[in-house]
Design a protein around this motif. Structure first.
Motif: not given
Length: 268
Positions: A42-44, A49-50, A96-100, A228-229
């Motif tokens: 956070a705050p990303a 993040i994806l 798709v799995n990551w963003v969900i 961290l990112l």
């Protein structure tokens, strides 16, 4: 001599399967604590993040392959429509799995995300049995029955259709199937590099789009937040490499049963 050779072959196979089991357990243990890591980003938001996970994973894999001087294999991917199609599909499924998943964690839906990874083993085992014709032993059927009962109970107790959970379960189970298929033609680093290379243009578009809206947070609180990112990509790469190594060595039903480790670590 024949019996001795057969025994040696069984011992070698058993050693490979034990290796795969250890790799799979390590991957799912790391995934089990991912929600704690994502809260540190956070705050990303989920899309940022994806994008960073994709790009930093690609850079990490490319750096390792450059150090090894291993890029000749890329011609066999680009020049083979079947392999390129499988890599593209695998990349889209994990994207798709990551963003969900990240959206669920950032949006404080960790319980539903955990439910998705509770259903995921059931879906994975079903694919292994139905599609790959793999067989389960009695104790494995018992474990599946217990997991299925728990999954049905948690789904009913949730009070509404857990679409996040269903999406996570099916996208990652299908990704596992694709990794099983790719494992016969590409190594773990090669496969992951190809998948993230497919997703890289999408990641760049996301970052440009967020930049035009003033919603990028990469430079917030340097150097901690940017590191961290960036590290999210490295951690993602290591975990997916462990998963790919497991998928090459053990049956898909074994992968499915190992997956119960992740939701056990995540459910409150």
């Amino acid at each position: 001599m024949t019996d001795l050779s057969a025994s040696d072959g069984q011992d070698a196979r058993g050693h490979i399967e034990r290796q795969g089991t250890v790799y799979g357990a390590a991957a799912y243990a790391i995934w089990g604590v991912f929600p704690l890591y994502f809260h540190l980003l956070a705050p990303a938001g989920a899309w940022e993040i994806l994008a960073h996970r994709i790009l930093w994973t690609l850079l990490f894999c490319a750096a390792v392959l450059a150090f090894r001087r291993e890029f000749a294999w890329s011609r066999s991917v680009v020049g083979n429509p079947r392999v390129l199609g499988a890599v593209t599909l695998a990349g889209l499924l994990i994207g798709v799995n990551w963003v969900i998943y990240v959206a669920a964690v950032v949006g404080h839906h960790v319980t539903e995300a955990s439910l998705g990874y509770f259903l995921n083993p059931i879906v994975t085992v079903a694919i292994g049995v139905v599609v790959l014709r793999e067989r389960l032993r009695s104790l494995q059927w018992l474990a599946v029955a217990i997991g299925l009962t728990a999954g049905v109970y948690l789904t009913i107790d949730f009070g509404r259709p857990p679409w996040i959970a269903f999406s996570l379960a099916f996208s990652f189970a299908l990704y596992g199937l694709m990794k099983k298929h790719l494992g016969t033609s590409l190594g773990a680093f090669q496969s992951l590099t190809s998948e993230t290379a497919v997703l890289a243009p999408i990641a760049l578009v996301i970052l440009v789009w967020l930049g035009t809206r003033g919603q990028t947070n990469f430079t917030v609180d340097p150097p901690g937040h940017p590191l961290l990112l960036a590290a999210a990509g490295v951690v993602t790469a290591i975990t997916l490499l462990l998963f790919a190594a497991a998928a090459r060595r053990v049956r898909l039903v074994t992968i499915g049963l190992l997956q119960f480790l992740t939701p056990v670590l995540q459910l409150p």
